[in-house]
Motif scaffolding. Structure first.
Motif, PDB file in Angstrom:
ATOM      1  N   ALA A 183       0.818  -1.212   0.000  1.00 44.16           N
ATOM      2  CA  ALA A 183       0.000   0.000   0.000  1.00 44.16           C
ATOM      3  C   ALA A 183       0.857   1.270   0.000  1.00 44.16           C
ATOM      4  O   ALA A 183       0.330   2.377   0.073  1.00 44.16           O
ATOM      5  CB  ALA A 183      -0.927   0.004   1.219  1.00 44.16           C
ATOM      6  N   ASP A 184       2.172   1.101  -0.068  1.00 42.62           N
ATOM      7  CA  ASP A 184       3.124   2.221  -0.097  1.00 42.62           C
ATOM      8  C   ASP A 184       3.158   3.033   1.188  1.00 42.62           C
ATOM      9  O   ASP A 184       3.532   4.210   1.165  1.00 42.62           O
ATOM     10  CB  ASP A 184       2.863   3.142  -1.309  1.00 42.62           C
ATOM     11  CG  ASP A 184       3.117   2.439  -2.622  1.00 42.62           C
ATOM     12  OD1 ASP A 184       4.075   1.641  -2.689  1.00 42.62           O
ATOM     13  OD2 ASP A 184       2.352   2.679  -3.575  1.00 42.62           O
ATOM     14  N   HIS A 185       2.805   2.424   2.294  1.00 43.59           N
ATOM     15  CA  HIS A 185       2.931   3.094   3.589  1.00 43.59           C
ATOM     16  C   HIS A 185       4.300   2.806   4.201  1.00 43.59           C
ATOM     17  O   HIS A 185       4.796   3.610   4.994  1.00 43.59           O
ATOM     18  CB  HIS A 185       1.840   2.650   4.562  1.00 43.59           C
ATOM     19  CG  HIS A 185       0.474   3.057   4.125  1.00 43.59           C
ATOM     20  ND1 HIS A 185       0.091   4.368   3.942  1.00 43.59           N
ATOM     21  CD2 HIS A 185      -0.612   2.327   3.808  1.00 43.59           C
ATOM     22  CE1 HIS A 185      -1.153   4.427   3.547  1.00 43.59           C
ATOM     23  NE2 HIS A 185      -1.609   3.194   3.453  1.00 43.59           N
ATOM     24  N   LEU A 186       4.891   1.656   3.854  1.00 49.37           N
ATOM     25  CA  LEU A 186       6.220   1.290   4.341  1.00 49.37           C
ATOM     26  C   LEU A 186       7.145   1.039   3.175  1.00 49.37           C
ATOM     27  O   LEU A 186       6.701   0.671   2.080  1.00 49.37           O
ATOM     28  CB  LEU A 186       6.183  -0.001   5.178  1.00 49.37           C
ATOM     29  CG  LEU A 186       5.411  -0.030   6.474  1.00 49.37           C
ATOM     30  CD1 LEU A 186       5.642  -1.357   7.181  1.00 49.37           C
ATOM     31  CD2 LEU A 186       5.767   1.127   7.369  1.00 49.37           C
ATOM     32  N   GLU A 187       8.438   1.197   3.454  1.00 50.17           N
ATOM     33  CA  GLU A 187       9.485   0.818   2.512  1.00 50.17           C
ATOM     34  C   GLU A 187      10.268  -0.315   3.151  1.00 50.17           C
ATOM     35  O   GLU A 187      10.473  -0.329   4.370  1.00 50.17           O
ATOM     36  CB  GLU A 187      10.398   2.008   2.235  1.00 50.17           C
ATOM     37  CG  GLU A 187       9.659   3.146   1.557  1.00 50.17           C
ATOM     38  CD  GLU A 187      10.493   4.405   1.424  1.00 50.17           C
ATOM     39  OE1 GLU A 187      11.559   4.513   2.085  1.00 50.17           O
ATOM     40  OE2 GLU A 187      10.079   5.291   0.665  1.00 50.17           O
ATOM     41  N   ARG A 188      10.686  -1.257   2.318  1.00 53.06           N
ATOM     42  CA  ARG A 188      11.448  -2.411   2.809  1.00 53.06           C
ATOM     43  C   ARG A 188      12.770  -2.450   2.043  1.00 53.06           C
ATOM     44  O   ARG A 188      12.809  -2.277   0.836  1.00 53.06           O
ATOM     45  CB  ARG A 188      10.665  -3.694   2.577  1.00 53.06           C
ATOM     46  CG  ARG A 188      11.423  -4.943   2.939  1.00 53.06           C
ATOM     47  CD  ARG A 188      10.614  -6.226   2.778  1.00 53.06           C
ATOM     48  NE  ARG A 188       9.710  -6.191   1.644  1.00 53.06           N
ATOM     49  CZ  ARG A 188       8.473  -6.700   1.671  1.00 53.06           C
ATOM     50  NH1 ARG A 188       8.012  -7.287   2.733  1.00 53.06           N
ATOM     51  NH2 ARG A 188       7.702  -6.643   0.601  1.00 53.06           N
TER      52      ARG A 188
ATOM     53  N   LEU B 126       9.046   3.981   7.325  1.00 57.78           N
ATOM     54  CA  LEU B 126       7.871   4.625   6.751  1.00 57.78           C
ATOM     55  C   LEU B 126       8.227   5.282   5.427  1.00 57.78           C
ATOM     56  O   LEU B 126       9.295   5.877   5.289  1.00 57.78           O
ATOM     57  CB  LEU B 126       7.354   5.717   7.682  1.00 57.78           C
ATOM     58  CG  LEU B 126       6.478   5.315   8.839  1.00 57.78           C
ATOM     59  CD1 LEU B 126       6.108   6.546   9.645  1.00 57.78           C
ATOM     60  CD2 LEU B 126       5.233   4.613   8.369  1.00 57.78           C
ATOM     61  N   SER B 127       7.338   5.202   4.499  1.00 57.58           N
ATOM     62  CA  SER B 127       7.457   5.997   3.277  1.00 57.58           C
ATOM     63  C   SER B 127       6.974   7.408   3.622  1.00 57.58           C
ATOM     64  O   SER B 127       6.407   7.650   4.698  1.00 57.58           O
ATOM     65  CB  SER B 127       6.586   5.401   2.174  1.00 57.58           C
ATOM     66  OG  SER B 127       5.215   5.524   2.535  1.00 57.58           O
ATOM     67  N   ASP B 128       7.166   8.335   2.708  1.00 61.65           N
ATOM     68  CA  ASP B 128       6.643   9.685   2.929  1.00 61.65           C
ATOM     69  C   ASP B 128       5.130   9.654   3.087  1.00 61.65           C
ATOM     70  O   ASP B 128       4.572  10.352   3.939  1.00 61.65           O
ATOM     71  CB  ASP B 128       7.043  10.608   1.784  1.00 61.65           C
ATOM     72  CG  ASP B 128       8.528  10.941   1.783  1.00 61.65           C
ATOM     73  OD1 ASP B 128       9.189  10.781   2.832  1.00 61.65           O
ATOM     74  OD2 ASP B 128       9.033  11.349   0.721  1.00 61.65           O
ATOM     75  N   ALA B 129       4.475   8.833   2.279  1.00 60.44           N
ATOM     76  CA  ALA B 129       3.014   8.715   2.374  1.00 60.44           C
ATOM     77  C   ALA B 129       2.600   8.144   3.725  1.00 60.44           C
ATOM     78  O   ALA B 129       1.616   8.594   4.321  1.00 60.44           O
ATOM     79  CB  ALA B 129       2.476   7.845   1.243  1.00 60.44           C
TER      80      ALA B 129
END
Length: 104
Positions: free
Chosen positions: A53-58, A69-72
């Motif tokens: 969902a683009d809320h986290l980056e791995r 966390l992503s910017d979003a």
């Protein structure tokens, strides 16, 4: 779609505070907060959903997955915090018209 569960929201809040964490460290922090053991399959499924969902980056660090966390995702945590702060106010529970009867 924002977070459909408190677990997703809480994971993002932990990462907002911590920056980046390995998956196991993140799981341990959440388990300590909840004071219960979380099924690993369910936990990593939640992380996968947040990444999708683009809320986290791995990213991979050696043999470990590291999450942040992503910017979003950070924007969503901040938005939720502001929304919640409006409702909680200064920490005192509001009882508007506490003496009046409530009629719907």
């Amino acid at each position: 779609m924002w977070f459909q569960s408190g677990r997703r929201r809480d994971l993002c809040a932990i990462l907002y505070d911590a920056g980046e964490l390995r998956g196991q460290k993140l799981k341990t922090r959440l388990e300590r907060y909840y004071d219960l053991r979380i099924d690993p399959q369910a936990f990593y499924g939640t992380l996968d959903a947040l990444v999708e969902a683009d809320h986290l980056e791995r990213r991979t660090e050696g043999i470990y997955d590291v999450y942040g966390l992503s910017d979003a995702g950070a924007d969503r945590v901040e938005s939720y915090h502001a929304w919640l702060a409006e409702r909680v106010g200064n920490g005192e529970r509001r009882a508007a018209d506490a003496d009046a009867s409530v009629v719907d």
